[in-house]
Design a protein around this motif. Structure first.
Motif, mmCIF file in Angstrom:
data_model
loop_
_atom_site.group_PDB
_atom_site.id
_atom_site.type_symbol
_atom_site.label_atom_id
_atom_site.label_comp_id
_atom_site.label_asym_id
_atom_site.label_seq_id
_atom_site.Cartn_x
_atom_site.Cartn_y
_atom_site.Cartn_z
ATOM 1 N N UNK A 185 -4.953 52.011 59.497
ATOM 2 C CA UNK A 185 -4.608 50.642 59.139
ATOM 3 C C UNK A 185 -5.448 50.172 57.952
ATOM 4 N N UNK A 186 -6.607 50.801 57.724
ATOM 5 C CA UNK A 186 -7.447 50.428 56.598
ATOM 6 C C UNK A 186 -7.085 51.182 55.322
ATOM 7 N N UNK A 187 -6.013 51.935 55.345
ATOM 8 C CA UNK A 187 -5.490 52.561 54.134
ATOM 9 C C UNK A 187 -4.653 51.539 53.374
ATOM 10 N N UNK A 188 -4.724 51.542 52.050
ATOM 11 C CA UNK A 188 -3.912 50.648 51.228
ATOM 12 C C UNK A 188 -2.498 51.231 51.121
ATOM 13 N N UNK A 189 -1.737 51.038 52.163
ATOM 14 C CA UNK A 189 -0.432 51.698 52.270
ATOM 15 C C UNK A 189 0.563 51.197 51.231
#
Length: 216
Positions: A185-189
Motif C-alpha cells: 500500500x506504500x508503493x506509489x501505484x
C-alpha cells in the motif's frame, strides 16, 4: 460551518430508447471541478468524543459536491477495516474539533495542489499528499480512481487513505516485491505497478503485511 452539498452527478443522458440498430449512448463522464473556494465543511456524523485512539478529522471543500458525513463514513470504514492499519493495532477516533492530530481533507485539484505545495510537494493537479498532520485527497482521484489501478474508484479510495495515513504513521515508500505479488500500500501505484498487482490494503485477510523494498 457552511452547508453540505449533494453527490456529484453527471449530465443526464437521454432516457429515450435508441433507434433500432443503434448502440446505446455512452454514459456522460463525471464532472470534477478543477478548483474551489478553499473553505471546508467538517464532518460531524460519526464523531466519538469518548473513545480512545488517534483522533482524526474529516473535512470536504465546499462546492465539490461531496457530502462530508458520507465521505467520513467511507473513511471510517477504511481505517477500521480488518485489512487496514487497525490490523496492526492502531485505533482511530473521529472528532470534529482541534483535538485531531490528523486532518483528512478532500479538495479540488487546485486546492489540493496548494496544500501540498505548502509542504514543498508538486502534485500537478493529479496527486494526493500528506503534509505534516494534513492529508490532502485530490477530488479527481477520489471520484475517478486511477488508470493504473485495477479496481473501481471505491477501492482506490481505500488506497488513497491507507497510503497517506501510512505516511502519517511513519511509513516510507516501498517498491514492488516481485512480479505477480500484491503491491504494498506504500508503493506509489499511480506511477505504475512494475509487475505487481493492484492492492489497496496494508494487510492481507490473514494478517500478512504487504511489504516491499524501500525506495531510496
Amino acid at each position: 460551518m457552511s452547508g453540505r452539498f449533494g453527490p456529484v452527478s453527471a449530465p443526464a443522458a437521454a432516457r429515450d430508447s435508441p433507434a433500432p440498430g443503434l448502440a446505446s449512448p455512452a454514459p456522460a463522464p463525471m464532472l470534477v471541478p478543477q478548483s474551489g473556494p478553499g473553505t471546508f465543511t467538517v464532518a460531524t456524523a460519526g464523531v466519538n468524543a469518548t473513545r480512545a485512539g488517534r483522533a482524526y478529522r474529516v473535512e470536504v471543500e465546499d462546492g465539490t459536491g461531496i457530502d462530508p458525513d458520507e465521505a467520513a463514513a467511507q473513511i471510517s470504514a477504511i481505517l477500521n477495516d480488518a485489512r487496514g492499519w487497525s490490523r496492526g493495532g492502531v485505533v482511530f477516533r473521529q472528532v470534529a474539533d482541534d483535538s485531531a492530530t490528523l486532518v483528512i481533507r478532500i479538495a479540488s485539484p487546485d486546492t489540493a495542489d496548494a496544500i501540498c505545495a505548502a509542504g514543498g510537494l508538486a502534485t500537478h493537479g493529479e496527486l494526493n499528499c500528506r503534509v505534516r498532520q494534513t492529508v490532502a485527497v485530490n477530488l479527481r482521484r477520489w471520484q475517478l480512481g486511477s488508470p493504473e489501478f485495477d479496481g473501481p474508484p471505491e477501492e482506490y479510495r481505500a488506497l488513497i487513505i491507507n497510503h497517506e495515513v501510512g505516511h502519517w504513521l511513519g511509513y516510507g515508500h516501498r517498491d514492488c516485491p516481485g512480479p505477480g505479488k500484491p503491491a504494498p500500500v506504500m508503493m506509489q501505484q499511480i506511477n505504475g505497478l512494475h509487475g505487481c498487482l493492484s492492492n489497496a490494503w496494508p494487510y492481507a485477510p490473514d494478517g500478512t503485511f504487504y511489504d516491499g523494498p524501500p525506495v531510496p
